[in-house]
Scaffold this active site. Structure first.
Site, PDB file in Angstrom:
ATOM      1  N   ASN A  67       0.795  -1.223   0.000  1.00 44.39           N
ATOM      2  CA  ASN A  67       0.000   0.000   0.000  1.00 44.39           C
ATOM      3  C   ASN A  67       0.834   1.283   0.000  1.00 44.39           C
ATOM      4  OD1 ASN A  67       0.529  -1.155   2.640  1.00 44.39           O
ATOM      5  ND2 ASN A  67      -0.521   0.606   3.475  1.00 44.39           N
ATOM      6  N   HIS A  68       2.128   1.193   0.309  1.00 46.58           N
ATOM      7  CA  HIS A  68       2.953   2.414   0.273  1.00 46.58           C
ATOM      8  C   HIS A  68       3.544   2.693  -1.107  1.00 46.58           C
ATOM      9  CE1 HIS A  68       2.613   3.563   4.375  1.00 46.58           C
ATOM     10  NE2 HIS A  68       3.051   2.407   4.829  1.00 46.58           N
TER      11      HIS A  68
END
Ligand SMILES: [Fe+2]
Length: 266
Positions: A67-68
């Site tokens: 997700n980063h």
């Protein structure tokens, strides 16, 4: 085929743990391929180009993400566009022809006559990004494969435990290994499903031991105490004693025949 896979490498301490332990791990397991999740490798966020090259120089073949992705996009150099880049990102973003998503969600590596496919997918449950359904996405990806691989490895970046074990059941016999990343806590459930898919719900974190999954307690606790971000300073990485986590797997004829958890704590 022998594969060494390390859990989410977090910041400076994570990089140091990899660098200090990689020779011992290679001597012990003699892996043909090495994979790590790198989505927290630069100060807890997505890798800058320098840190992708750092892992490549240590011998890693593929770095997966989560997700980063794109959180350090301006400093990511060519890692999304260079075909030789070892960094991949979740495959199941909602692509639109007018807004192509940079990077690739899978990578094929051939070495010593062995061919490995690594796929990275992500769940949208309790994550900020919405993505296409990970179960339907991986099914679509696998059904589109026409090449023959000696092994297929899947990093499923997700928050919940149920999603991973259901994914292992769903993919049993179709991939060699599926493992979870993102929660940074190694689970004690590694096993081989009946049709030959090895699994573990979470690999764990390679990073600072005395931390709130990588960040300082001081920067994370106020929000948990008050329920607001009002008192929470910016997340700050811990530099100190480390832990290294992951798995070692052996694959024969596409099936996992051995899986072992790895945990080294300072
Ligand atoms: Fe994550």
């Amino acid at each position: 085929m022998k594969v060494l896979i390390l859990g989410d490498v977090f910041g400076r301490t994570g990089r140091r743990m990899v660098e200090q332990n990689i020779d011992t791990l290679r001597a012990k397991y003699a892996p043909d391929f090495m994979i790590a999740n790198s989505e927290n490798i630069t100060g807890g966020k997505w890798p800058i180009e320098k840190h992708v090259l750092f892992m490549k120089e240590l011998g890693f073949d593929v770095l997966t993400g989560g997700n980063h992705v794109f959180s350090n996009f301006k400093d990511s150099g060519d890692i999304f566009s260079d075909p030789l880049s070892i960094q991949i990102r979740p495959a199941n973003y909602s692509e639109h022809q007018d807004y192509p998503i940079p990077g690739k969600g899978w990578k094929i590596i051939e070495k010593n006559g062995q061919k490995l496919l690594v796929i990275n997918i992500m769940s949208g449950t309790f994550m900020n990004d919405s993505v296409d359904n990970p179960f339907q996405s991986i099914e679509k990806i696998l059904s589109g494969i026409t090449e023959k691989f000696d092994a297929i490895v899947v990093d499923f970046h997700r928050e919940t435990t149920a999603e991973l074990v259901n994914m292992a059941y769903f993919l049993d016999g179709k991939v060699s290994v599926v493992y979870g990343t993102h929660t940074h806590v190694q689970t004690n459930d590694e096993r081989i499903f009946p049709k030959g898919t090895g699994m573990i719900t979470d690999l764990g974190m390679t990073g600072p031991l005395w931390s709130s999954i990588g960040h300082t307690f001081e920067s994370r606790l106020p929000k948990l105490l008050t329920g607001t971000k009002l008192f929470g300073p910016k997340a700050e990485q811990v530099v100190g004693e480390g832990v290294l986590t992951g798995i070692f797997v052996e694959i024969q004829a596409g099936k996992c025949v051995y899986i072992e958890k790895i945990r080294i704590q300072e």
